[in-house]
Every structure is written in C-alpha cells, then in structure tokens.
Design a protein around this motif. Structure first.
Motif, PDB file in Angstrom:
ATOM      1  N   ILE A   1     -16.072  75.375 -10.152  1.00  0.00           N
ATOM      2  CA  ILE A   1     -16.293  76.454 -10.952  1.00  0.00           C
ATOM      3  C   ILE A   1     -15.845  77.199 -10.875  1.00  0.00           C
ATOM      4  CG2 ILE A   1     -18.430  77.601 -11.331  1.00  0.00           C
ATOM      5  CD1 ILE A   1     -20.332  75.032 -10.660  1.00  0.00           C
ATOM      6  N   ALA A   2     -15.220  78.166 -12.047  1.00  0.00           N
ATOM      7  CA  ALA A   2     -14.207  79.421 -12.058  1.00  0.00           C
ATOM      8  C   ALA A   2     -15.940  80.763 -12.790  1.00  0.00           C
ATOM      9  CB  ALA A   2     -13.277  79.503 -12.539  1.00  0.00           C
ATOM     10  N   ALA A   3     -16.908  79.883 -13.418  1.00  0.00           N
ATOM     11  CA  ALA A   3     -17.493  81.021 -13.808  1.00  0.00           C
ATOM     12  C   ALA A   3     -18.546  80.279 -14.411  1.00  0.00           C
ATOM     13  CB  ALA A   3     -16.765  82.264 -14.542  1.00  0.00           C
ATOM     14  N   PHE A   4     -19.645  81.620 -14.504  1.00  0.00           N
ATOM     15  CA  PHE A   4     -20.682  79.918 -15.696  1.00  0.00           C
ATOM     16  C   PHE A   4     -21.001  81.193 -16.323  1.00  0.00           C
ATOM     17  CE2 PHE A   4     -25.121  81.099 -17.088  1.00  0.00           C
ATOM     18  CZ  PHE A   4     -25.308  79.829 -18.185  1.00  0.00           C
ATOM     19  N   ILE A   5     -21.089  81.126 -18.498  1.00  0.00           N
ATOM     20  CA  ILE A   5     -20.505  82.225 -19.178  1.00  0.00           C
ATOM     21  C   ILE A   5     -21.429  82.021 -20.084  1.00  0.00           C
ATOM     22  CG2 ILE A   5     -19.263  80.317 -20.547  1.00  0.00           C
ATOM     23  CD1 ILE A   5     -17.427  83.145 -20.993  1.00  0.00           C
ATOM     24  N   HIS A   6     -22.803  82.246 -21.169  1.00  0.00           N
ATOM     25  CA  HIS A   6     -23.730  82.701 -21.914  1.00  0.00           C
ATOM     26  C   HIS A   6     -23.824  83.461 -22.383  1.00  0.00           C
ATOM     27  CE1 HIS A   6     -25.719  84.564 -18.825  1.00  0.00           C
ATOM     28  NE2 HIS A   6     -26.215  84.668 -19.082  1.00  0.00           N
ATOM     29  N   THR A   7     -24.840  82.758 -23.649  1.00  0.00           N
ATOM     30  CA  THR A   7     -24.436  84.592 -24.461  1.00  0.00           C
ATOM     31  C   THR A   7     -25.642  85.224 -24.363  1.00  0.00           C
ATOM     32  OG1 THR A   7     -25.641  83.047 -26.044  1.00  0.00           O
ATOM     33  CG2 THR A   7     -23.119  83.055 -26.263  1.00  0.00           C
ATOM     34  N   HIS A   8     -26.389  86.174 -24.984  1.00  0.00           N
ATOM     35  CA  HIS A   8     -27.619  86.498 -25.508  1.00  0.00           C
ATOM     36  C   HIS A   8     -27.467  86.435 -26.400  1.00  0.00           C
ATOM     37  CE1 HIS A   8     -28.159  88.678 -21.237  1.00  0.00           C
ATOM     38  NE2 HIS A   8     -28.900  87.138 -20.466  1.00  0.00           N
ATOM     39  N   PRO A   9     -28.774  85.931 -27.360  1.00  0.00           N
ATOM     40  CA  PRO A   9     -29.072  86.512 -28.738  1.00  0.00           C
ATOM     41  C   PRO A   9     -29.376  88.097 -29.147  1.00  0.00           C
ATOM     42  CG  PRO A   9     -30.935  85.594 -27.671  1.00  0.00           C
ATOM     43  CD  PRO A   9     -30.022  85.659 -26.550  1.00  0.00           C
ATOM     44  N   ARG A  10     -29.496  87.648 -29.676  1.00  0.00           N
ATOM     45  CA  ARG A  10     -29.708  89.181 -30.575  1.00  0.00           C
ATOM     46  C   ARG A  10     -31.202  89.531 -30.324  1.00  0.00           C
ATOM     47  NH1 ARG A  10     -30.401  89.206 -36.884  1.00  0.00           N
ATOM     48  NH2 ARG A  10     -32.397  87.347 -36.737  1.00  0.00           N
ATOM     49  N   PRO A  11     -31.202  90.610 -29.286  1.00  0.00           N
ATOM     50  CA  PRO A  11     -32.419  91.435 -29.027  1.00  0.00           C
ATOM     51  C   PRO A  11     -32.952  92.181 -30.477  1.00  0.00           C
ATOM     52  CG  PRO A  11     -30.850  93.605 -29.261  1.00  0.00           C
ATOM     53  CD  PRO A  11     -29.948  91.469 -29.763  1.00  0.00           C
TER      54      PRO A  11
ATOM     55  N   TYR B   1     -24.507  72.416 -13.373  1.00  0.00           N
ATOM     56  CA  TYR B   1     -24.149  72.619 -11.322  1.00  0.00           C
ATOM     57  C   TYR B   1     -24.496  71.093 -10.978  1.00  0.00           C
ATOM     58  CZ  TYR B   1     -24.845  75.112  -6.954  1.00  0.00           C
ATOM     59  OH  TYR B   1     -24.321  75.278  -5.917  1.00  0.00           O
ATOM     60  N   GLY B   2     -25.757  70.741 -11.073  1.00  0.00           N
ATOM     61  CA  GLY B   2     -26.387  69.348 -10.379  1.00  0.00           C
ATOM     62  C   GLY B   2     -25.621  68.595 -11.294  1.00  0.00           C
ATOM     63  N   ILE B   3     -24.657  67.709 -12.186  1.00  0.00           N
ATOM     64  CA  ILE B   3     -24.217  66.886 -12.862  1.00  0.00           C
ATOM     65  C   ILE B   3     -22.542  67.114 -12.603  1.00  0.00           C
ATOM     66  CG2 ILE B   3     -24.503  65.573 -14.171  1.00  0.00           C
ATOM     67  CD1 ILE B   3     -27.636  65.657 -14.373  1.00  0.00           C
ATOM     68  N   GLU B   4     -22.753  67.907 -14.399  1.00  0.00           N
ATOM     69  CA  GLU B   4     -21.430  67.802 -14.729  1.00  0.00           C
ATOM     70  C   GLU B   4     -20.361  68.751 -13.556  1.00  0.00           C
ATOM     71  OE1 GLU B   4     -20.085  70.307 -19.013  1.00  0.00           O
ATOM     72  OE2 GLU B   4     -20.266  71.585 -16.952  1.00  0.00           O
ATOM     73  N   SER B   5     -20.618  69.556 -12.486  1.00  0.00           N
ATOM     74  CA  SER B   5     -20.161  69.918 -11.929  1.00  0.00           C
ATOM     75  C   SER B   5     -19.430  68.783 -11.165  1.00  0.00           C
ATOM     76  CB  SER B   5     -20.018  71.437 -11.164  1.00  0.00           C
ATOM     77  OG  SER B   5     -21.555  71.669 -10.298  1.00  0.00           O
ATOM     78  N   ILE B   6     -20.221  68.595 -10.675  1.00  0.00           N
ATOM     79  CA  ILE B   6     -20.604  67.122  -9.695  1.00  0.00           C
ATOM     80  C   ILE B   6     -19.046  66.069 -10.072  1.00  0.00           C
ATOM     81  CG2 ILE B   6     -21.618  65.667  -7.777  1.00  0.00           C
ATOM     82  CD1 ILE B   6     -23.633  67.518  -7.678  1.00  0.00           C
ATOM     83  N   PHE B   7     -19.102  65.519 -10.591  1.00  0.00           N
ATOM     84  CA  PHE B   7     -18.218  64.433 -12.320  1.00  0.00           C
ATOM     85  C   PHE B   7     -17.193  65.341 -11.709  1.00  0.00           C
ATOM     86  CE2 PHE B   7     -22.372  62.481 -13.191  1.00  0.00           C
ATOM     87  CZ  PHE B   7     -21.610  60.996 -12.365  1.00  0.00           C
TER      88      PHE B   7
ATOM     89  N   GLY C   1     -24.124  78.149 -23.635  1.00  0.00           N
ATOM     90  CA  GLY C   1     -24.257  78.720 -22.071  1.00  0.00           C
ATOM     91  C   GLY C   1     -22.585  77.365 -21.881  1.00  0.00           C
ATOM     92  N   ALA C   2     -21.827  77.539 -20.399  1.00  0.00           N
ATOM     93  CA  ALA C   2     -20.619  76.793 -20.104  1.00  0.00           C
ATOM     94  C   ALA C   2     -20.864  76.931 -19.033  1.00  0.00           C
ATOM     95  CB  ALA C   2     -19.916  76.720 -21.342  1.00  0.00           C
ATOM     96  N   MET C   3     -20.288  76.000 -18.513  1.00  0.00           N
ATOM     97  CA  MET C   3     -18.834  76.364 -16.880  1.00  0.00           C
ATOM     98  C   MET C   3     -17.901  76.509 -17.129  1.00  0.00           C
ATOM     99  SD  MET C   3     -21.167  76.112 -14.192  1.00  0.00           S
ATOM    100  CE  MET C   3     -22.498  76.226 -13.350  1.00  0.00           C
TER     101      MET C   3
END
Length: 144
Positions: A89-99, A74-80, A33-35
């Motif tokens: 923040i434009a978006a939160f992006i993250h992967t979902h693994p192989r199901p 959300y609590g540290i990186e985005s504030i800095f 995940g990343a912002m």
C-alpha cells in the motif's frame, strides 16, 4: 502506461492526479475510495490503483463515508495484492463530497487521520469536491 488493461503509473503523484480527475466530479453526495499500490522490481517502481468503491451517503446520524470500502481494501484486497504481486500500500485515497452550505470538507477528518495509526497505511489523501485540492497526510517517522 497500460499493461493488460491495467494502468500503471511511474509516480504516486501521477496516480493521485489521474484518480482525482476521474472521481472528484462523481462525489457530489458520496465519498469514493481506493488504495494506491506500489510495485517494485529490479528495473522500475510502478504504482497501480486498486478497485474504487463508492461509499455510503450521509444520514441524520452519519456523514458520507467509505468505512466499509476501506475495511475491504485493507483486510482483503491489499492482502491478495501482496500475495499475488508483492504490491504494498502506497496510500489510501478518497473523496469528500460537497459540504452543506457554510461548511467545508477540505481537510482530513479525525477518522481519516486515525488511519495513519495502522501499520500498513503510510499516507491518506483527501480529494474534496468543493475545490481542486488534493490534501495529503503522511505518517510521521517515530522520533529517536
């Protein structure tokens, strides 16, 4: 565009596609995940991807997730990022693994959709390992 070693993008879509291309193949068993941040100036609006963190592997009682990573973003990186550069923040992006066989992780989980209730989260993007989709959910505007 690269500036002092940091890649900047001219559109949110370009940032999403670049990140997905890099992290989808790494997400067989883990979520990543990343912002994605937006920086506006009088001349141009650019997008930058924050730190990417690999989440936890699933267990008998939990699914793979990036909960701790999200709390950091959300609590540290985005504030800095706001204090230092006025990035939002434009978006939160993250992967979902192989199901597991017979299941699909293509769509947003209820926890993913719950993030849209947070004030500074406007969009949540899921990049599933199982196909080439990039599924986007955008915060709806309150009705008048």
């Amino acid at each position: 565009m690269k500036n002092n070693g940091i890649i900047t993008f001219t559109s949110l879509e370009d940032a999403i596609h670049d990140w997905a291309k890099q992290y989808r193949p790494l997400s067989i068993d883990y979520e990543h995940g990343a912002m994605i941040y937006r920086r506006e100036s009088t001349e141009v609006t650019t997008y930058r991807i924050g730190k990417t963190i690999r989440g936890t592997k699933g267990s008998k009682i939990t699914r793979p997730n990036v909960v701790l990573a999200f709390l950091y973003f959300y609590g540290i990186e985005s504030i800095f990022r706001w204090i230092l550069h006025r990035d939002v923040i434009a978006a939160f992006i993250h992967t979902h693994p192989r199901p597991p066989l017979g299941f699909s992780y293509r769509r947003h989980s209820k926890e993913d959709l719950g993030l849209l209730k947070l004030k500074r989260i406007k969009e949540v993007i899921v990049v599933p390992y199982e196909n080439q989709e990039m599924n986007r959910e955008v915060k709806s505007k309150p009705s008048a």
